[in-house]
Scaffold this motif. Structure first.
Motif, short mmCIF file in Angstrom:
data_model
loop_
_atom_site.label_atom_id
_atom_site.label_comp_id
_atom_site.label_asym_id
_atom_site.label_seq_id
_atom_site.Cartn_x
_atom_site.Cartn_y
_atom_site.Cartn_z
N UNK A 4 0.48 -1.28 1.57
CA UNK A 4 1.46 -0.41 0.92
C UNK A 4 2.76 -1.18 0.78
N UNK A 5 3.06 -1.61 -0.44
CA UNK A 5 4.23 -2.43 -0.67
C UNK A 5 5.32 -1.71 -1.44
N UNK A 6 4.92 -0.91 -2.40
CA UNK A 6 5.89 -0.27 -3.29
C UNK A 6 5.87 1.24 -3.09
N UNK A 7 6.89 1.86 -3.63
CA UNK A 7 6.94 3.32 -3.58
C UNK A 7 5.71 3.93 -4.24
N UNK A 8 5.26 3.33 -5.32
CA UNK A 8 4.09 3.85 -6.03
C UNK A 8 2.85 3.83 -5.14
N UNK A 9 2.70 2.77 -4.33
CA UNK A 9 1.56 2.70 -3.41
C UNK A 9 1.61 3.86 -2.41
N UNK A 10 2.79 4.11 -1.88
CA UNK A 10 2.93 5.22 -0.92
C UNK A 10 2.66 6.55 -1.61
N UNK A 11 3.14 6.70 -2.83
CA UNK A 11 2.90 7.95 -3.56
C UNK A 11 1.43 8.16 -3.84
N UNK A 12 0.71 7.11 -4.21
CA UNK A 12 -0.73 7.23 -4.47
C UNK A 12 -1.48 7.68 -3.23
N UNK A 13 -1.18 7.05 -2.10
CA UNK A 13 -1.87 7.42 -0.87
C UNK A 13 -1.49 8.84 -0.43
N UNK A 14 -0.22 9.18 -0.56
CA UNK A 14 0.22 10.53 -0.20
C UNK A 14 -0.49 11.56 -1.09
N UNK A 15 -0.57 11.27 -2.38
CA UNK A 15 -1.24 12.18 -3.31
C UNK A 15 -2.71 12.36 -2.92
N UNK A 16 -3.36 11.29 -2.51
CA UNK A 16 -4.75 11.37 -2.06
C UNK A 16 -4.89 12.38 -0.92
N UNK A 17 -4.02 12.27 0.08
CA UNK A 17 -4.10 13.19 1.22
C UNK A 17 -3.75 14.61 0.82
N UNK A 18 -2.82 14.77 -0.10
CA UNK A 18 -2.47 16.12 -0.56
C UNK A 18 -3.66 16.75 -1.27
N UNK A 19 -4.34 15.98 -2.10
CA UNK A 19 -5.53 16.48 -2.80
C UNK A 19 -6.64 16.86 -1.82
N UNK A 20 -6.71 16.17 -0.70
CA UNK A 20 -7.70 16.47 0.33
C UNK A 20 -7.30 17.69 1.17
N UNK A 21 -6.07 18.17 0.96
CA UNK A 21 -5.60 19.35 1.68
C UNK A 21 -4.98 19.03 3.04
#
Length: 76
Positions: A4-21
């Protein structure tokens, strides 16, 4: 987490967990970005703008929705 290097990387991973509930993991990933920003902060105290869609904005929405005043003020 090491990749995780950029803000976008963090956002992608966060979005993944949000989608998983998993809101706890979602918040944790967003907070890790804030920690990284704090650690890399330069002498001029520059922080990216709180534009809609960035990590700080998402945390602000989350804490506001949860009525978590302490964390809302911290992010502001």
């Amino acid at each position: 987490m090491r990749r995780l290097l950029t803000e976008e990387h963090y956002l992608e991973l966060a979005h993944y967990w949000k989608e998983k509930g998993d809101e706890k993991k979602y918040r944790e990933i967003l907070e890790k970005w804030v920690t990284k920003l704090s650690q890399e902060r330069k002498e001029d105290d520059y922080f990216p703008s709180n534009a809609e869609g960035d990590v700080l904005h998402k945390l602000l929405e989350l804490y506001t929705r949860q009525k978590d005043d302490r964390n809302t003020h911290r992010i502001l």
